[in-house]
Design an enzyme around this catalytic site. Sequence first.
Site, mmCIF file in Angstrom:
data_model
loop_
_atom_site.group_PDB
_atom_site.id
_atom_site.type_symbol
_atom_site.label_atom_id
_atom_site.label_comp_id
_atom_site.label_asym_id
_atom_site.label_seq_id
_atom_site.Cartn_x
_atom_site.Cartn_y
_atom_site.Cartn_z
ATOM 1 N N ARG A 45 0.849 -1.214 0.000
ATOM 2 C CA ARG A 45 0.000 0.000 0.000
ATOM 3 C C ARG A 45 0.875 1.251 0.000
ATOM 4 N NH1 ARG A 45 -1.955 1.839 4.635
ATOM 5 N NH2 ARG A 45 -2.352 -0.214 5.485
ATOM 6 N N TYR A 106 -17.904 15.256 -15.976
ATOM 7 C CA TYR A 106 -18.277 13.841 -15.844
ATOM 8 C C TYR A 106 -19.212 13.697 -14.643
ATOM 9 C CZ TYR A 106 -17.971 9.003 -14.449
ATOM 10 O OH TYR A 106 -18.286 7.728 -14.050
ATOM 11 N N ASP A 184 -9.245 17.879 -14.628
ATOM 12 C CA ASP A 184 -9.494 16.493 -15.036
ATOM 13 C C ASP A 184 -9.234 16.487 -16.548
ATOM 14 O OD1 ASP A 184 -10.503 14.095 -15.934
ATOM 15 O OD2 ASP A 184 -12.252 14.099 -14.613
ATOM 16 N N LYS A 209 -9.116 5.203 -19.127
ATOM 17 C CA LYS A 209 -9.456 5.615 -20.503
ATOM 18 C C LYS A 209 -8.205 5.600 -21.391
ATOM 19 C CE LYS A 209 -13.327 6.529 -18.348
ATOM 20 N NZ LYS A 209 -14.276 5.487 -18.105
#
Length: 400
Positions: A45, A106, A184, A209
Amino acid sequence: MATSLAHAGVVTGKNAAMSPPLHMATTYTRPADGSYQEGDLIYTRMDNPTRNLLEAETGRLECHGRAVNSDTPIISCAFASGMMAVSSIVLAHRLPLKVLLPVDAYHGVPTVLRDVFSRFDVEIRTVEMSDPAAIEADLAKISVKDDVIVWMESPSNPRVDIIDISLISSIAEKSGRRVTTVVDSTLAPPTIQQPLQLGADLVMHSATKYLGGHSDLLCGVVTASPWTNRGRFIGPLIRQVQVAVGGVASPLDSWLTLRGLRTLAIRSSRQCETALLLVKYLQHHPLVDKVYYPGLEEHFGHKIAKRQMKNGFGGVFSVEMIGESYAFAFAAALTVVQRATSLGGTETLIEHRASIEPPGRVVSPRGLLRVSVGLEHASDILSDFESAMDIVQTIHGIRG
Ligand SMILES: Cc1ncc(COP(=O)(O)O)c(C=O)c1O
């Protein structure tokens, strides 16, 4: 950048692996004396070598072409999804927090802010970002003690609105408020747009994406500016959220994203070229009300897009048909282009947006279809569009 992308994740040297190793281990042995040395791995992590390679690569890409002071680290953090990347940005701020959002973004972003973060002292305000005076006025109303995020999405999903990133970033900086400017840039990967070089403090991508590029992974990346005071301040806090909260990108998704990056330049240039060809066909079609693409001179943001984007205007556009039934009929008649959500993959996808947006919060016009252009031969997509339009005209008894 294309050359450096072709070698993404490869560490050269004697007998070097030409594809980065995939490190699946979650834990690493501790020396007998109990102490860790500088650079030792402890737990995945905190550090995973495959994820670290991806983060080094995304940091380099955002800064490519502009000098970075050698004593300023570039902080780039990879998360389990684009939405985890968005959430990490919110979590890196103090309360009360005001988030200024553009009109088109979005839908997941306003949804997480309204449904999850509104339980805390997080307030969202929608602002017309093409109106600098409106932003100045909104910022002036916020207390100097509050944290503020100015959230930009350019091009936006799905209306591909363009925001002047340099202008908004400089207004935010001059406001005297505790503002973080975020872009973004999911629809415009670093081969097309580098928001940190336009003055933003943070850039984020749904790497699901274009960075991944093959519709087979979930990942999000946030990179902090090494050039702005706010970027240098907030970058370590994003890293702290990543390590403490988790939600990190998995080793396999990190590896797949690195693999995707290797072909990013060539994929995105082909997708931009095909997108332009398709919008030019759709633009004058009698069944089309409006085409949304910043590469068209008629697009209200074209001049700004020309200034802040390079190598094309992206592989996503939207087309508004003359009615919802026409939109459904057109999408249904396509055979090469697939009906599915998401974007940025090798396959061309089409989606009726209003029906995927949360009920009660539908913002897209009913006739709007979003298209994510893939890597099929442009003439195959074009003839798919032409035959689908012919079918719709026949159904509706319209002569072409
Ligand atoms: C512009 C934009 N930002 C963020 C996201 C969220 O990314 P993810 O689906 O990887 O969580 C998406 C997803 O479609 C997106 O299109």
